[in-house]
Design a protein around this motif. Structure first.
Motif, PDB file in Angstrom:
ATOM      1  N   LEU A 234       4.694  13.357 -12.852  1.00 57.07           N
ATOM      2  CA  LEU A 234       4.323  11.936 -12.757  1.00 57.07           C
ATOM      3  C   LEU A 234       5.544  11.031 -12.881  1.00 57.07           C
ATOM      4  CD1 LEU A 234       1.085  12.005 -14.944  1.00 57.07           C
ATOM      5  CD2 LEU A 234       1.207  11.803 -12.460  1.00 57.07           C
ATOM      6  N   GLN A 235       6.516  11.426 -13.686  1.00 63.89           N
ATOM      7  CA  GLN A 235       7.722  10.615 -13.866  1.00 63.89           C
ATOM      8  C   GLN A 235       8.608  10.633 -12.632  1.00 63.89           C
ATOM      9  OE1 GLN A 235       9.449  12.241 -17.426  1.00 63.89           O
ATOM     10  NE2 GLN A 235       7.912  11.306 -18.770  1.00 63.89           N
ATOM     11  N   LYS A 236       8.501  11.711 -11.837  1.00 63.84           N
ATOM     12  CA  LYS A 236       9.318  11.793 -10.620  1.00 63.84           C
ATOM     13  C   LYS A 236       8.837  10.810  -9.565  1.00 63.84           C
ATOM     14  CE  LYS A 236       8.911  16.136  -9.670  1.00 63.84           C
ATOM     15  NZ  LYS A 236       9.063  17.430  -8.971  1.00 63.84           N
ATOM     16  N   GLY A 237       7.555  10.459  -9.615  1.00 67.89           N
ATOM     17  CA  GLY A 237       7.006   9.562  -8.603  1.00 67.89           C
ATOM     18  C   GLY A 237       7.506   8.149  -8.792  1.00 67.89           C
ATOM     19  N   PHE A 238       7.247   7.303  -7.796  1.00 66.99           N
ATOM     20  CA  PHE A 238       7.716   5.917  -7.859  1.00 66.99           C
ATOM     21  C   PHE A 238       6.531   4.958  -7.994  1.00 66.99           C
ATOM     22  CE2 PHE A 238       7.538   7.485  -3.470  1.00 66.99           C
ATOM     23  CZ  PHE A 238       6.519   6.704  -2.959  1.00 66.99           C
ATOM     24  N   LEU A 239       5.375   5.488  -8.346  1.00 65.98           N
ATOM     25  CA  LEU A 239       4.203   4.621  -8.451  1.00 65.98           C
ATOM     26  C   LEU A 239       4.349   3.609  -9.585  1.00 65.98           C
ATOM     27  CD1 LEU A 239       1.199   7.018  -7.811  1.00 65.98           C
ATOM     28  CD2 LEU A 239       1.989   5.141  -6.389  1.00 65.98           C
ATOM     29  N   LEU A 268       6.876   0.316  -4.576  1.00 66.12           N
ATOM     30  CA  LEU A 268       5.960   0.830  -3.561  1.00 66.12           C
ATOM     31  C   LEU A 268       6.266   0.224  -2.190  1.00 66.12           C
ATOM     32  CD1 LEU A 268       3.420   2.584  -3.062  1.00 66.12           C
ATOM     33  CD2 LEU A 268       2.056   0.517  -3.417  1.00 66.12           C
ATOM     34  N   VAL A 269       6.478  -1.086  -2.165  1.00 68.92           N
ATOM     35  CA  VAL A 269       6.766  -1.776  -0.897  1.00 68.92           C
ATOM     36  C   VAL A 269       8.067  -1.272  -0.285  1.00 68.92           C
ATOM     37  CG1 VAL A 269       7.377  -4.003   0.140  1.00 68.92           C
ATOM     38  CG2 VAL A 269       5.449  -3.845  -1.453  1.00 68.92           C
ATOM     39  N   GLU A 270       9.054  -0.977  -1.142  1.00 71.03           N
ATOM     40  CA  GLU A 270      10.346  -0.500  -0.640  1.00 71.03           C
ATOM     41  C   GLU A 270      10.247   0.827   0.084  1.00 71.03           C
ATOM     42  OE1 GLU A 270      12.854  -0.332  -4.023  1.00 71.03           O
ATOM     43  OE2 GLU A 270      13.046  -2.520  -4.243  1.00 71.03           O
ATOM     44  N   THR A 271       9.226   1.596  -0.222  1.00 74.23           N
ATOM     45  CA  THR A 271       9.088   2.925   0.373  1.00 74.23           C
ATOM     46  C   THR A 271       8.093   2.963   1.529  1.00 74.23           C
ATOM     47  OG1 THR A 271       7.390   3.501  -1.256  1.00 74.23           O
ATOM     48  CG2 THR A 271       9.667   4.064  -1.803  1.00 74.23           C
ATOM     49  N   ILE A 272       7.490   1.815   1.846  1.00 73.43           N
ATOM     50  CA  ILE A 272       6.558   1.788   2.986  1.00 73.43           C
ATOM     51  C   ILE A 272       7.343   2.005   4.279  1.00 73.43           C
ATOM     52  CG2 ILE A 272       4.971   0.348   4.327  1.00 73.43           C
ATOM     53  CD1 ILE A 272       4.196  -1.041   1.760  1.00 73.43           C
ATOM     54  N   PRO A 273       6.896   2.912   5.141  1.00 71.44           N
ATOM     55  CA  PRO A 273       7.629   3.208   6.384  1.00 71.44           C
ATOM     56  C   PRO A 273       7.500   2.082   7.420  1.00 71.44           C
ATOM     57  CG  PRO A 273       5.576   4.443   6.324  1.00 71.44           C
ATOM     58  CD  PRO A 273       5.684   3.765   5.002  1.00 71.44           C
ATOM     59  N   ALA A 291      -1.413 -11.078  11.842  1.00 73.57           N
ATOM     60  CA  ALA A 291      -1.457  -9.678  12.270  1.00 73.57           C
ATOM     61  C   ALA A 291      -0.493  -8.834  11.435  1.00 73.57           C
ATOM     62  CB  ALA A 291      -1.097  -9.581  13.755  1.00 73.57           C
ATOM     63  N   PHE A 292       0.692  -9.404  11.163  1.00 68.67           N
ATOM     64  CA  PHE A 292       1.675  -8.687  10.345  1.00 68.67           C
ATOM     65  C   PHE A 292       1.142  -8.465   8.923  1.00 68.67           C
ATOM     66  CE2 PHE A 292       4.918  -9.405   7.045  1.00 68.67           C
ATOM     67  CZ  PHE A 292       5.581  -8.189   7.139  1.00 68.67           C
ATOM     68  N   ALA A 293       0.520  -9.520   8.347  1.00 70.07           N
ATOM     69  CA  ALA A 293      -0.018  -9.406   6.982  1.00 70.07           C
ATOM     70  C   ALA A 293      -1.096  -8.323   6.910  1.00 70.07           C
ATOM     71  CB  ALA A 293      -0.577 -10.760   6.534  1.00 70.07           C
ATOM     72  N   GLN A 294      -1.967  -8.293   7.920  1.00 68.90           N
ATOM     73  CA  GLN A 294      -3.012  -7.266   7.943  1.00 68.90           C
ATOM     74  C   GLN A 294      -2.414  -5.867   8.085  1.00 68.90           C
ATOM     75  OE1 GLN A 294      -6.122  -8.133  10.784  1.00 68.90           O
ATOM     76  NE2 GLN A 294      -6.120 -10.321  10.259  1.00 68.90           N
ATOM     77  N   LYS A 295      -1.402  -5.762   8.949  1.00 73.06           N
ATOM     78  CA  LYS A 295      -0.747  -4.475   9.153  1.00 73.06           C
ATOM     79  C   LYS A 295      -0.078  -3.984   7.876  1.00 73.06           C
ATOM     80  CE  LYS A 295       2.813  -2.198  11.978  1.00 73.06           C
ATOM     81  NZ  LYS A 295       3.805  -2.395  13.068  1.00 73.06           N
ATOM     82  N   LEU A 296       0.614  -4.918   7.182  1.00 72.09           N
ATOM     83  CA  LEU A 296       1.301  -4.557   5.944  1.00 72.09           C
ATOM     84  C   LEU A 296       0.299  -4.142   4.865  1.00 72.09           C
ATOM     85  CD1 LEU A 296       4.011  -4.371   4.469  1.00 72.09           C
ATOM     86  CD2 LEU A 296       3.701  -6.763   3.765  1.00 72.09           C
ATOM     87  N   SER A 306      -1.592   8.031   0.288  1.00 76.60           N
ATOM     88  CA  SER A 306      -0.813   9.218   0.650  1.00 76.60           C
ATOM     89  C   SER A 306       0.058   9.688  -0.511  1.00 76.60           C
ATOM     90  CB  SER A 306       0.068   8.903   1.859  1.00 76.60           C
ATOM     91  OG  SER A 306       0.928   9.971   2.159  1.00 76.60           O
ATOM     92  N   THR A 307       0.662   8.718  -1.210  1.00 77.33           N
ATOM     93  CA  THR A 307       1.506   9.060  -2.351  1.00 77.33           C
ATOM     94  C   THR A 307       0.695   9.726  -3.458  1.00 77.33           C
ATOM     95  OG1 THR A 307       2.959   7.182  -1.854  1.00 77.33           O
ATOM     96  CG2 THR A 307       3.114   8.149  -4.063  1.00 77.33           C
ATOM     97  N   ILE A 308      -0.492   9.196  -3.730  1.00 79.74           N
ATOM     98  CA  ILE A 308      -1.365   9.779  -4.755  1.00 79.74           C
ATOM     99  C   ILE A 308      -1.799  11.186  -4.347  1.00 79.74           C
ATOM    100  CG2 ILE A 308      -3.657   9.604  -5.816  1.00 79.74           C
ATOM    101  CD1 ILE A 308      -3.282   6.567  -5.831  1.00 79.74           C
ATOM    102  N   ASP A 309      -2.129  11.346  -3.058  1.00 80.08           N
ATOM    103  CA  ASP A 309      -2.521  12.677  -2.565  1.00 80.08           C
ATOM    104  C   ASP A 309      -1.393  13.691  -2.735  1.00 80.08           C
ATOM    105  OD1 ASP A 309      -5.016  11.757  -1.879  1.00 80.08           O
ATOM    106  OD2 ASP A 309      -4.556  11.472   0.251  1.00 80.08           O
ATOM    107  N   GLN A 310      -0.169  13.257  -2.446  1.00 80.81           N
ATOM    108  CA  GLN A 310       0.990  14.142  -2.601  1.00 80.81           C
ATOM    109  C   GLN A 310       1.190  14.535  -4.064  1.00 80.81           C
ATOM    110  OE1 GLN A 310       4.373  12.193  -0.846  1.00 80.81           O
ATOM    111  NE2 GLN A 310       3.456  12.125   1.201  1.00 80.81           N
TER     112      GLN A 310
END
Length: 330
Positions: A234-239, A268-273, A291-296, A306-310
């Motif tokens: 859990l400490q390795k994650g960036f959540l 979290l935002v920094e790691t969004i692709p 449209a950008f806000a909805q996409k983000l 995805s991060t939680i699943d990993q």
């Protein structure tokens, strides 16, 4: 691993049934108090190990709508019933018979070497069953310290068989010594004392097993070494910061883990692709911005999921006993 425990229980039932019959025949011909104590001991073992097998079979049922985490604790309940049976049937009856024989002794009768042959045969069978139980737990313990694993992590059904058969081997040796002293001195109180010692031995083991199963039924967290592994993952994650971890052993080789994490939105935002610069250059009007806000927003939720699943996948890989895991972001 659970199959090893079941094999040891089945072997114990078979072995102790043979031993019980041999000891009963020995008591019928000798009337020895120690032989009766050992016969009661073996009968109690067969009965209690049958209860263990019932619990193991019931605990393997799949989860359903009424029992979302399954039936793993069935094993602990039946192991507790088995331990109580050892205390009252094994310990209580054996001590009672020993004290009764001590207060109301019977004349000594010499039956030669037959009692010793029967007990020696029983010791061979019990020793074989004890070895199977020891090997089963040793395999499960892997490289962990054996006694520490036995005390805190081992399947209570396998522990019960191990402890009962250890007591059986000691009990047979005590019975042989008691009968030998009775034959040598012609004093029957040695036989009665042997019966009482066997009963006390069973009582100690029963109390230990009752305490162990009580801990598991009340709710015991996962072992320290597994908790350390969980925290490192859990400490390795960036959540973000881990607010709370709740873990519980819900069956033999079954963990239920729940984690609450305070999400660090900036990390979290920094790691969004997504390239924010490219997206910004595309914005020409309000519709583009909307449209950008909805996409983000969608990408953020997908990335968080995805991060939680990993994390959950990595936890289940490192802690294969984990049957249920839930990571809740705050």
């Amino acid at each position: 691993m659970a199959s090893n425990s079941k094999k040891s229980v089945i072997a114990a039932i078979g072995g102790n049934t043979i031993v019980m019959i041999a000891k009963c025949i020995g008591f019928f011909f000798t009337g020895s108090s120690s032989m009766l104590a050992e016969s009661i001991h073996s009968f109690a073992d067969v009965l209690n190990q049958s209860l263990l097998l019932i619990g193991m079979n019931k605990s393997e049922k799949s989860p359903d709508t009424e029992h979302a985490t399954g039936y793993g604790r069935e094993r602990f309940i039946w192991s507790l019933i088995s331990a109580v049976g050892i205390f009252f049937l094994g310990c209580g009856v054996t001590i009672y018979h020993g004290i009764s024989h001590l207060l109301h002794p019977t004349p000594h009768q010499d039956y030669g070497l037959w009692p010793f042959f029967i007990l020696l045969f029983s010791l061979v069978i019990e020793g074989w069953v004890f070895y199977i139980a020891w090997k089963s737990i040793k395999i499960e313990a892997n490289e962990k310290p054996f006694w520490a694993y036995l005390r805190k992590e081992a399947d209570p059904s396998a522990v019960a068989v191990f402890m009962e058969d250890a007591a059986a081997c000691f009990g047979i040796i005590i019975a042989m010594i008691s009968i030998g002293l009775t034959s040598w001195t012609h004093e029957t109180y040695w036989d009665a004392i042997g019966s009482i010692i066997i009963g006390v031995l069973l009582g100690i083991i029963a109390i230990w097993l009752i305490q162990r199963n009580r801990e598991l039924l009340v709710g015991q967290r996962i072992p320290d070494q597994d908790m350390d592994k969980l925290q490192k993952i859990l400490q390795k994650g960036f959540l973000g910061k881990v607010d709370h971890i709740r873990s519980e052993v819900i069956g033999a080789e079954q963990y239920d883990i729940q984690v609450e994490i305070e999400v660090n939105e900036h990390k979290l935002v920094e790691t969004i692709p997504i390239s924010l610069q490219e997206e910004y250059e595309k914005i020409q009007n309000f519709d583009d911005f909307s449209a950008f806000a909805q996409k983000l927003s969608v990408l953020s939720m997908e990335h968080l999921t995805s991060t939680i699943d990993q994390l959950e996948t990595e936890i289940q890989k490192e802690l294969p006993k984990t049957r249920f895991i839930d990571i809740e972001p705050n």
